[in-house]
Design an enzyme around this catalytic site. Structure first.
Site, PDB file in Angstrom:
ATOM      1  N   LYS A 100       0.851  -1.187   0.000  1.00 32.05           N
ATOM      2  CA  LYS A 100       0.000   0.000   0.000  1.00 32.05           C
ATOM      3  C   LYS A 100       0.887   1.238   0.000  1.00 32.05           C
ATOM      4  O   LYS A 100       1.579   1.525   0.979  1.00 32.05           O
ATOM      5  CB  LYS A 100      -0.917   0.025   1.225  1.00 32.05           C
ATOM      6  N   GLY A 161      -8.750   8.538   9.527  1.00 31.67           N
ATOM      7  CA  GLY A 161      -9.090   8.597  10.950  1.00 31.67           C
ATOM      8  C   GLY A 161     -10.206   9.551  11.307  1.00 31.67           C
ATOM      9  O   GLY A 161     -10.527   9.733  12.475  1.00 31.67           O
ATOM     10  N   GLY A 188     -11.738   7.262   6.014  1.00 36.90           N
ATOM     11  CA  GLY A 188     -12.958   8.040   6.205  1.00 36.90           C
ATOM     12  C   GLY A 188     -14.167   7.237   6.640  1.00 36.90           C
ATOM     13  O   GLY A 188     -15.138   7.799   7.155  1.00 36.90           O
ATOM     14  N   THR A 210      -9.488   2.664  11.695  1.00 40.94           N
ATOM     15  CA  THR A 210      -9.897   3.386  12.900  1.00 40.94           C
ATOM     16  C   THR A 210     -11.319   3.054  13.338  1.00 40.94           C
ATOM     17  O   THR A 210     -11.591   2.918  14.533  1.00 40.94           O
ATOM     18  CB  THR A 210      -9.765   4.907  12.666  1.00 40.94           C
TER      19      THR A 210
END
Lengths: 259, 65
Positions: A100, A161, A188, A210
């Site tokens: 990534k 986050g 998001g 998150t």
């Protein structure tokens, strides 16, 4: 549905949920929530070993690289050079070629630095990496990253986050409609409906960290995300009804007893 | 000899990357080593000599999104 797999580069997955391993209170919770999510791919960060803590437990003692596809990230990199160095090290550490790439612009927004991201992607693709790339929800940039040779484009839903859901659903759809590589909504997503929405729009997968790690019950949220991604995918494949301005009766409009 | 290890000056007696990993008490599993910006493959740990003022980075995987 049973053969509806998620293909990225030379990899193939059953799950369309990619999870992160950051922000958890401990390794045991990371492990349990990851199992509950039924994700097959998990992101990790590359950092200096703390020399004074040699022999301490490591994340990979809990997240078995034989069981999960490990997706090393370049979180915290603000230029192409650092991102390239980081992923070269990750490949040496675990032999991982699916990565990534994220090159950030500043610490307040964590928005991607698109110029440096493209630069890094060009080098990494040439070096044989299969690059899944974090980027803005910008269709032109998404196409550029695909042209450079990235195996998946991962537009943000909102800042990393922030948990604010999809800021620009229209762009996610436009990016998907133009793409020839998988589109993963990354960043998001705050709760299950956000994840479902991403998949309903046609995104091939969602990357979530998150929202699970900061939930009061991490494992329950991991299950919620697992189900949301599946539901969203099914709804996308099923094809939603059109939106209408006015009502359309669900019951027959003939055979009334007063006619 | 003095090297720069993970950004900090350190005196080591190790002569090679292999020695250094042993000296530090690290396990090589899922580690990666960079010497002066060049990644050193595990098979080259024995043959890669350390030199004064080498910039060495030793990294591993931690939680991240």
């Amino acid at each position: 549905m049973s053969n509806d797999t998620f293909k990225v580069g030379t990899y193939e997955f059953t799950s369309r949920l990619i999870v992160g391993s950051g922000k958890y209170k401990d390794f045991e919770t990371t492990k349990l929530a990851t199992e509950a999510s039924e994700a097959e791919m998990i992101t990790v960060a590359v950092r200096r070993v703390n020399i004074t803590e040699a022999g301490k437990e490591n994340l990979l003692d809990y997240i078995d690289p034989k069981k999960y596809t490990i997706l090393p990230n370049t979180a915290g990199c603000f230029n192409a050079e650092d991102a390239i160095r980081t992923l070269r090290l990750a490949r040496e550490a675990g032999g991982w070629d699916l990565v990534k790439l994220e090159v950030l612009g500043d610490t307040q927004t964590l928005y991607p630095n698109v110029v440096e991201t493209i630069k890094a992607a060009e080098v990494l693709v040439k070096e044989g990496f299969q690059v899944m790339v974090y980027t803005n929800d910008d269709p032109i940039v998404a196409t550029k990253l695909e042209d450079v040779g990235c195996v998946a484009v991962m537009p943000l839903g909102n800042p990393i986050g922030s948990g604010r859901g999809l800021a620009n659903p229209f762009n996610i759809r436009v990016i998907k409609e133009r793409a020839n590589v998988p589109i993963v909504v990354d960043a998001g997503i705050g709760t299950a409906s956000d994840a479902a929405k991403a998949l309903e729009l046609g995104a091939d997968a969602a990357l979530i960290n998150t929202a699970i790690a900061e939930a009061k019950d991490e494992c329950l949220m991991a299950e919620a995300m697992r189900d949301a991604v599946r539901s969203g995918r099914k709804a996308f494949l099923a094809g939603r009804m059109p939106k209408r301005s006015f009502a359309s009766a669900s019951s027959p409009t003939e055979g009334y007893i007063w006619d | 000899m003095e090297i720069l290890l993970n950004g900090e000056k350190m005196d080591v007696s190790a002569k090679t990357i292999s020695d250094l990993i042993i000296e530090l008490g690290l396990e090589t599993r899922m580690l990666a080593v960079e010497r002066n910006l060049e990644v050193i493959s595990k098979s080259a740990y024995d043959s890669t000599a350390l030199k004064e003022n080498d910039r060495i980075e030793i990294v591993h995987m931690i939680g991240g999104g």
